[in-house]
Design a protein around this motif. Structure first.
Motif, short mmCIF file in Angstrom:
data_model
loop_
_atom_site.label_atom_id
_atom_site.label_comp_id
_atom_site.label_asym_id
_atom_site.label_seq_id
_atom_site.Cartn_x
_atom_site.Cartn_y
_atom_site.Cartn_z
N ALA A 46 0.83 -1.21 0.00
CA ALA A 46 0.00 0.00 0.00
C ALA A 46 0.86 1.26 0.00
CB ALA A 46 -0.94 0.00 1.21
N VAL A 47 2.07 1.17 0.54
CA VAL A 47 2.96 2.33 0.55
C VAL A 47 3.28 2.79 -0.87
CG1 VAL A 47 5.19 1.11 0.61
CG2 VAL A 47 4.96 3.34 1.74
N ALA A 48 3.19 1.89 -1.83
CA ALA A 48 3.53 2.22 -3.22
C ALA A 48 2.33 2.19 -4.16
CB ALA A 48 4.59 1.26 -3.73
N THR A 49 1.15 1.84 -3.65
CA THR A 49 -0.02 1.74 -4.53
C THR A 49 -1.14 2.70 -4.14
OG1 THR A 49 -0.99 -0.06 -3.22
CG2 THR A 49 0.41 -0.68 -5.11
N ASP A 81 2.79 -1.16 -13.40
CA ASP A 81 2.34 0.20 -13.69
C ASP A 81 1.37 0.73 -12.63
OD1 ASP A 81 0.44 -1.69 -14.74
OD2 ASP A 81 -0.52 -0.04 -15.82
N ARG A 82 0.95 -0.11 -11.69
CA ARG A 82 0.05 0.30 -10.60
C ARG A 82 0.80 0.79 -9.37
NH1 ARG A 82 -5.05 -2.09 -10.30
NH2 ARG A 82 -5.27 -0.62 -8.58
N ILE A 83 2.14 0.72 -9.39
CA ILE A 83 2.90 1.18 -8.23
C ILE A 83 3.48 2.57 -8.48
CG2 ILE A 83 3.44 -1.19 -7.54
CD1 ILE A 83 6.33 -0.66 -8.53
N HIS A 84 3.93 3.19 -7.42
CA HIS A 84 4.54 4.51 -7.49
C HIS A 84 5.66 4.50 -8.54
CE1 HIS A 84 6.78 8.07 -6.27
NE2 HIS A 84 5.71 8.43 -5.58
N ALA A 87 9.13 3.59 -7.34
CA ALA A 87 9.33 2.30 -6.69
C ALA A 87 9.90 1.31 -7.70
CB ALA A 87 8.02 1.78 -6.12
N THR A 88 10.62 0.33 -7.19
CA THR A 88 11.23 -0.71 -8.01
C THR A 88 10.67 -2.06 -7.58
OG1 THR A 88 13.27 0.57 -8.14
CG2 THR A 88 13.42 -1.76 -8.69
N VAL A 89 10.37 -2.90 -8.55
CA VAL A 89 9.87 -4.24 -8.26
C VAL A 89 11.06 -5.19 -8.09
CG1 VAL A 89 8.49 -6.17 -9.13
CG2 VAL A 89 7.73 -3.81 -9.53
N VAL A 90 11.01 -5.97 -7.01
CA VAL A 90 11.99 -7.04 -6.80
C VAL A 90 11.24 -8.37 -6.90
CG1 VAL A 90 13.56 -5.65 -5.39
CG2 VAL A 90 11.74 -6.93 -4.27
#
Length: 110
Positions: A46-49, A81-84, A87-90
């Motif tokens: 939720a911090v990034a969405t 594409d739904r995240i800030h 932000a980076t996806v791991v």
């Protein structure tokens, strides 16, 4: 240089704000030689969405790196594409935490 990985797996807005305030306090205390990664998985993404208040933009400007778990995105049917945008996806939030700890990073789970 201080390197800290912060673990967030809670979507409660009060908890997210407390974690972001903790990170703000770290930057204040340790200054520009601090490197922080906030690793979010499960409900913590939720911090990034979702909108999370006024602390996040300043922290990103200070150098905070937000890492979001691909496993969580997949489980929730979300695409990157739904995240800030900063932000980076791991691949795995939990694995990223283990890797950082094995590299000598301090681990915090406020």
């Amino acid at each position: 240089m201080h390197r800290t990985v912060v673990h967030l797996n809670d979507a409660d807005p009060t908890k997210i704000q407390a974690v972001l305030q903790n990170v703000t306090n770290l930057y204040t205390a340790l200054g520009p030689d601090l490197r922080v990664e906030l690793v979010a998985h499960g409900p913590g993404i939720a911090v990034a969405t979702e909108p999370v208040g006024e602390l996040l933009p300043g922290l990103l400007e200070a150098g905070l790196q937000v890492r979001v778990c691909q496993n969580t995105l997949t489980a929730r049917g979300l695409t990157p594409d739904r995240i800030h945008p900063q932000a980076t996806v791991v691949p795995s939030g939990m694995a990223h935490l283990v890797i950082r700890q094995s590299e000598g990073w301090s681990y915090l789970h406020p």
